[in-house]
Structure formats: C-alpha cells, structure tokens
Design a protein around this motif. Structure first.
Motif, mmCIF file in Angstrom:
data_model
loop_
_atom_site.group_PDB
_atom_site.id
_atom_site.type_symbol
_atom_site.label_atom_id
_atom_site.label_comp_id
_atom_site.label_asym_id
_atom_site.label_seq_id
_atom_site.Cartn_x
_atom_site.Cartn_y
_atom_site.Cartn_z
ATOM 1 N N GLY A 125 0.826 -1.207 0.000
ATOM 2 C CA GLY A 125 0.000 0.000 0.000
ATOM 3 C C GLY A 125 0.853 1.247 0.000
ATOM 4 N N PHE A 126 0.220 2.372 0.251
ATOM 5 C CA PHE A 126 0.919 3.641 0.257
ATOM 6 C C PHE A 126 0.818 4.289 1.632
ATOM 7 C CE2 PHE A 126 1.986 3.679 -4.157
ATOM 8 C CZ PHE A 126 1.038 2.865 -4.741
ATOM 9 N N THR A 127 1.510 5.398 1.810
ATOM 10 C CA THR A 127 1.564 6.072 3.105
ATOM 11 C C THR A 127 0.162 6.312 3.671
ATOM 12 O OG1 THR A 127 3.615 7.137 2.446
ATOM 13 C CG2 THR A 127 2.436 8.137 4.288
ATOM 14 N N LYS A 128 -0.784 6.664 2.803
ATOM 15 C CA LYS A 128 -2.128 6.992 3.276
ATOM 16 C C LYS A 128 -2.893 5.775 3.781
ATOM 17 C CE LYS A 128 -4.171 6.731 -1.308
ATOM 18 N NZ LYS A 128 -4.289 7.482 -2.545
ATOM 19 N N PRO A 179 13.665 8.556 -0.955
ATOM 20 C CA PRO A 179 12.308 8.045 -0.732
ATOM 21 C C PRO A 179 11.859 7.157 -1.894
ATOM 22 C CG PRO A 179 12.215 10.317 -1.521
ATOM 23 C CD PRO A 179 13.663 9.979 -1.388
ATOM 24 N N PHE A 180 11.148 6.085 -1.590
ATOM 25 C CA PHE A 180 10.588 5.210 -2.621
ATOM 26 C C PHE A 180 9.099 5.048 -2.379
ATOM 27 C CE2 PHE A 180 14.194 3.678 -5.052
ATOM 28 C CZ PHE A 180 15.279 3.942 -4.224
ATOM 29 N N SER A 181 8.335 5.322 -3.403
ATOM 30 C CA SER A 181 6.879 5.220 -3.319
ATOM 31 C C SER A 181 6.461 3.806 -2.915
ATOM 32 C CB SER A 181 6.299 5.561 -4.695
ATOM 33 O OG SER A 181 4.941 5.269 -4.743
ATOM 34 N N SER A 182 5.543 3.698 -2.004
ATOM 35 C CA SER A 182 4.985 2.471 -1.403
ATOM 36 C C SER A 182 5.915 1.809 -0.379
ATOM 37 C CB SER A 182 4.506 1.448 -2.448
ATOM 38 O OG SER A 182 5.581 0.827 -3.137
ATOM 39 N N TRP A 183 7.026 2.461 -0.030
ATOM 40 C CA TRP A 183 7.946 1.890 0.945
ATOM 41 C C TRP A 183 8.125 2.796 2.163
ATOM 42 C CZ3 TRP A 183 12.776 -0.918 -1.488
ATOM 43 C CH2 TRP A 183 12.329 -1.901 -2.390
ATOM 44 N N VAL A 184 7.030 3.401 2.638
ATOM 45 C CA VAL A 184 7.195 4.409 3.701
ATOM 46 C C VAL A 184 7.812 3.844 4.972
ATOM 47 C CG1 VAL A 184 4.831 4.259 4.670
ATOM 48 C CG2 VAL A 184 6.132 6.368 4.867
ATOM 49 N N LEU A 185 7.386 2.643 5.380
ATOM 50 C CA LEU A 185 7.923 2.095 6.632
ATOM 51 C C LEU A 185 9.428 1.806 6.483
ATOM 52 C CD1 LEU A 185 5.116 -0.369 7.845
ATOM 53 C CD2 LEU A 185 5.562 1.969 8.581
ATOM 54 N N CYS A 187 11.686 2.968 4.294
ATOM 55 C CA CYS A 187 12.495 4.186 4.131
ATOM 56 C C CYS A 187 12.618 4.950 5.456
ATOM 57 C CB CYS A 187 11.889 5.112 3.075
ATOM 58 S SG CYS A 187 12.018 4.494 1.384
ATOM 59 N N LEU B 136 2.327 9.532 11.206
ATOM 60 C CA LEU B 136 1.982 8.709 10.043
ATOM 61 C C LEU B 136 0.508 8.325 10.066
ATOM 62 C CD1 LEU B 136 2.477 7.000 7.558
ATOM 63 C CD2 LEU B 136 3.614 5.296 8.977
ATOM 64 N N ALA B 140 -2.298 9.690 7.491
ATOM 65 C CA ALA B 140 -2.983 8.700 6.650
ATOM 66 C C ALA B 140 -4.491 8.815 6.816
ATOM 67 C CB ALA B 140 -2.513 7.289 7.004
ATOM 68 N N MET B 183 11.740 11.689 6.223
ATOM 69 C CA MET B 183 11.731 10.671 5.175
ATOM 70 C C MET B 183 10.297 10.229 4.884
ATOM 71 S SD MET B 183 12.991 8.812 2.898
ATOM 72 C CE MET B 183 14.784 8.757 2.989
ATOM 73 N N VAL B 187 8.429 10.345 1.235
ATOM 74 C CA VAL B 187 7.790 9.223 0.548
ATOM 75 C C VAL B 187 6.362 9.621 0.173
ATOM 76 C CG1 VAL B 187 6.952 6.841 0.760
ATOM 77 C CG2 VAL B 187 9.211 7.451 1.652
ATOM 78 N N GLU B 190 6.289 11.694 -2.857
ATOM 79 C CA GLU B 190 6.510 10.890 -4.072
ATOM 80 C C GLU B 190 5.212 10.267 -4.538
ATOM 81 O OE1 GLU B 190 10.226 11.487 -5.089
ATOM 82 O OE2 GLU B 190 9.399 9.648 -5.942
ATOM 83 N N GLU B 191 4.406 9.835 -3.577
ATOM 84 C CA GLU B 191 3.211 9.041 -3.900
ATOM 85 C C GLU B 191 2.022 9.885 -4.334
ATOM 86 O OE1 GLU B 191 2.630 7.155 -0.180
ATOM 87 O OE2 GLU B 191 4.131 5.589 -0.503
#
Lengths: 277, 253
Positions: A125-128, A179-185, A187, B136, B140, B183, B187, B190-191
C-alpha cells in the motif's frame, strides 16, 4: 564473473589484518545477508573468537551453528552460540545481551555488533493506508527501537577499555537516503537507523560506527520487493534488475563489507554504499 | 502577526496538533487570518482545559470571521488518541472545503541522555509512538477522510528541525524521530502528486520546549517569538511555491 570476484576478494583481503579475537553478534543471521555475514566473518576472525547468532528461526540457526562449528574456523576454536528471539519483543533483546556476556572471555579484543535483522513492512500500500498505529509501532519496534536498544545494551555490557576494539554496523540501504513510493515504513526505518548511528558516532569517537548499504541483494527480501510493491514502476524496476541478473549475491556485497571492516579506515558514522567503493 | 497581504486559503479545514502550547498555539492564533468564512479549525492536544481556554481566547476573532473552532483532547501517542482525533476529523470533513491543511506539530524532546542509557525498548517505543507513528497514522487517516477531489487543495506540514539532518550528541531520540518523519513525508510526496507536503524547520522559538532544552543543556540560543516563524510557515503554505517533500528551514528564507 562471480567466481572471479570471489578470487579477487580473497586476494584483496588476504593481506588485511584479521578482525582479532572477536565477539561477533549478528542479528537476522538465519538467512539472506545475515547468514552470509556470519559465514564470511568466520574466515576473518582469530581462534578464540565467539559468535552469537540471532534470528527467529531456531532450526535455521542450528543448521548454521553446525555448519560453522564443523568448518575450519570451528575446528580452530570458533565458538558459536545462537539465540532464537523476536527482536521486536523486549525479552528478545535481553536474551541476546545475556548470551553475549556469557560467551565472552577475557581474551576477546574486539566486540563487533552487526545489526542486520530488518523487514520491509507492508509495501503493498501507500503512506495513506497506514492508519493502524499498532502495525506502525510493531514495525518501528523491530526495525528502529530494537536496533537502538540492542546497540546500547551491548555497548553498556562491553564498555570501552584499553585493548578492546568495538565496532557496530548498521545494515542500511539506499532507502535511508532516498524516498521510494509504497515503501514508507522501510524508508523511514532506514533513515531513522542511519541517524541513530550518526548520533552515536558523534558521542563516542573511540567507537567504530558504520552504516553499510549492501546494494540490491538476491534474497527473500528482494523477492518480496519485486512481487509485492504497491508502486508498479518500482515493482517493474525490481523485476528488471532480477531478470537482467543485476542483483548482487550476498557474498559479493559481504566481501566489500569485510574489506571495509578489515581496512578499518572508514569515517565513523559514515553511510557507505556497495557502489561507492 | 497578520502579515499575509490578504492572501487566503479560502474555506479551509485546518488541523493543528500540539495546539495547546508553543508553536502550535501560536499557529492556532495566526491561522484564522488566512481563512474564509465557513472554515473549521480543529485543535488537538492532550490538555482539554488549555484547548478550551484557547478556543475562548479566539472566540471574538473567529466568530467575527465566521470560523468554527473545535477541540479534541487526545494523547496522540496512543492508538485511541489517534482514533479519537480521526473521528473528529471525519465529522468536520463532511463540509465542502477549498483547502485542507494538516499541521503535524505535536512532538516531545524525549530524554536527553547518553546513547548507552537507551537500553529500554519500552521507553524508546513510547517515544517513537508519539513522535513518529502518530504523525503517520494521523496523516494517513486525514488523507483518507479528505481524499483528492477536483478544486480541493491539500497541504500537509511536518514540523521538523535542523536536527532531522544533523546529529547532536545525547539527542538520539529527537534526531531519530525527526529524521524518520522527514523521510516519511518525502515518501508521501513521491506518492501523492496532488498533495503539497512540507517539512518545515521553525528555528529556535520562545517555547516550553526551548526552556527544557536550556535546563538540560545549559545553553540558551537567541529565541524568536513563535509568531515570527509561524508567519513564515503560513506564507509558505499560502504561496505553495515549494517542491512537495522539501525541507525548508526558517533561516533559508
């Protein structure tokens, strides 16, 4: 090509000083990079050394323990203990520190802690999507808190004294910096770990502190990345690295880590990537 | 205090955590000047009493401007506190807004102590829960409650610090949490390409946190009034002229 690299590595490290009679504590030692670290370290420590291998899987740890005990290093006197523990739980840390104290002798002249255990977290998933505090706390407990507390406990258990070298390694990642999208935890956890060690390096100038980013390794974690990443572009690029043979073997990356440790000229607190050297 | 050149966020839902004291309180006092009638300001902190006092203080101004101020007393270090806050957000989210502004300001210094003293995972977990996880989970939840919609802008602010990037001896907890948060928000940037994400480092201000720093460190910096830094932040938000995910320090501008 891989065989040549291994040969080159052996030649390169052949003239480097060994890591002494070392007490090595390696977390996440049951598979992947941690397992390779344990195996490679056994070649570069002196007789009288002791390893404490930590992971959740007792079976895999026992297999590795037997392998190391039967190896040349083992027959020359390397002692190998293991601790089956979940570092995300407080009891786990205590048991590792206790085991390290039990296995240490007065002959030990180097304490080396390799913080390798880690997880990706939910990358689908994503950050949200991270509204669940329990999930986020559980992730950070393993990847950040246990990293800080285990390091603190080991340094407290083995305080600085003349004749004792102390080194602590954080298995880091490019994700600590980018930062990498979908890797919030993942990163956030890696960024946190790098900072923890940078503070430590500032506080303890006699301690050797290293943030090592191993590069994209061919492990279960990488398989997870290319099969589950929520960001499709990222998933695609992970799959391409795999299919084009661009992933690194654990041995190849570990070789560079060993060279760093043995040359021992890195700036304490630095973030060093496989591709930097 | 009100130097915004009549720029406005329009009808806005503005959520500020750690709103009872210091920078958060100051922002709560400044933000009404950039909101249009129909806006809602949601203030979150542990102290219901201080929040109600603040709400009363603001009453003349906010009623005059046609704004509603709601308060949520919640411990964001707990899942229950975050859930309670999100419930209030969802209730306020039913209205139509031109803009949603979330300011993740709530934070704590944590123990300032030598590295080797941090042997207790319970202590570290509690600190991280409040200073990292809650930012977070709350962000979210807010983004889910106010999803992307044509004509609606969304801005998320992370109150950061120069120590998100600069290690300071004895400050491992604070540096680590700020590094993780920066960080995390990178992220996010980015999203979510419609979202404006800003990590804002406010500089040393005259707050209780700085008092605590002085008590622990024995060094006092030159402190500025919160409003000065708050004005810079709100102008940044109004102009929206920064790359999403950027870290901007008060002293950069």
């Amino acid at each position: 090509p891989q065989a040549n690299l291994t040969t080159q590595h052996i030649e390169e490290v052949a003239n480097l000083p060994y890591l002494g009679r070392a007490l090595c504590i390696i977390t996440g030692a049951s598979r992947g990079f941690g397992r390779t670290i344990a195996q490679e370290l056994s070649h570069v420590v002196k007789p009288g050394s002791a390893f404490v291998l930590v992971a959740r899987s007792g079976d895999d740890l026992r297999t590795l323990q037997a392998e190391l005990t039967d190896s040349e290093a083992g027959r020359a006197g390397l002692r190998v203990q293991y601790v089956e523990a979940d570092l995300g739980l407080p009891e786990g840390l205590e048991r590792v520190t206790t085991a390290a104290k039990e296995v240490a002798t007065d002959l030990i002249d180097h304490v080396l802690l390799v913080n390798n255990a880690g997880s990706l977290g939910d990358i689908s998933g994503f950050t949200k999507s991270f509204t669940d505090m329990a999930e986020v706390n559980s992730y950070l407990s393993l990847n950040v808190s246990s990293f800080l507390c285990l390091t603190a406990q080991i340094l407290q258990a083995f305080p600085q004294r003349p004749g004792l070298r102390r080194s602590v390694v954080n298995i880091s990642s490019l994700c600590a910096l980018k930062p990498f999208s979908s890797w919030v935890l993942y990163c956030s956890g890696k960024a946190a770990r790098d900072m923890i060690f940078r503070v430590l390096a500032e506080e303890e100038p006699d301690l050797r502190v290293l943030n090592y980013a191993p590069g994209p390794l061919d492990t279960d974690m990488q398989l997870e990345a290319r099969s589950k990443s929520g960001d499709m572009l990222l998933r695609k690029s992970c799959n391409e690295m795999f299919s084009k043979g661009q992933l690194l073997s654990c041995e190849e990356s570990c070789g560079k880590l060993m060279k760093l440790l043995m040359e021992n000229t890195y700036t304490s607190g630095a973030h060093i990537d496989f591709y930097d050297i | 205090m009100c130097d915004f050149s009549s720029k406005t966020l329009g009808r806005c839902l503005c959520i500020i955590t750690g709103a009872s004291k210091g920078f958060g309180r100051s922002l709560a006092q400044q933000v009404p000047y950039i909101l249009q009638a129909g806006s809602v300001v949601l203030l979150v902190a542990r102290s219901g009493l201080l929040l109600e006092e603040l709400k009363t203080d603001l009453e003349n101004l906010t009623v005059h401007l046609g704004l509603v101020v709601n308060c949520v007393s919640a411990d964001l270090g707990t899942a229950e506190g975050v859930a309670k806050t999100l419930e209030a957000v969802r209730q306020d989210a039913v209205n139509d807004y031109d803009h949603m502004l979330l300011i993740n300001n709530a934070a704590s210094l944590g123990a300032i102590s030598q590295f080797c003293s941090f042997t207790d995972p319970a202590q570290v977990n509690a600190y991280i829960s409040f200073n990292v996880s809650s930012a977070l989970a709350l962000t979210a939840g807010v983004l889910q409650a106010l999803p992307q919609r044509p004509g609606r802008k969304r801005t998320v602010v992370n109150v950061s610090s120069v120590f998100a990037h600069k290690p300071l001896p004895r400050w491992v907890l604070y540096c680590t949490a700020k590094a993780a948060r920066d960080m995390m928000f990178k992220v996010l940037a980015e999203e979510e390409t419609d979202l404006k994400v800003l990590s804002y480092s406010p500089g040393p201000m005259d707050t209780e946190m700085q008092e605590e720093i002085f008590r622990q460190m024995g060094v006092r910096h030159e402190l500025m009034p919160c409003q000065k830094s708050g004005a810079k932040l709100l102008n940044l938000v109004l102009d929206g002229d920064f790359p999403s995910g950027a870290h901007i320090d008060f002293f950069d501008l």
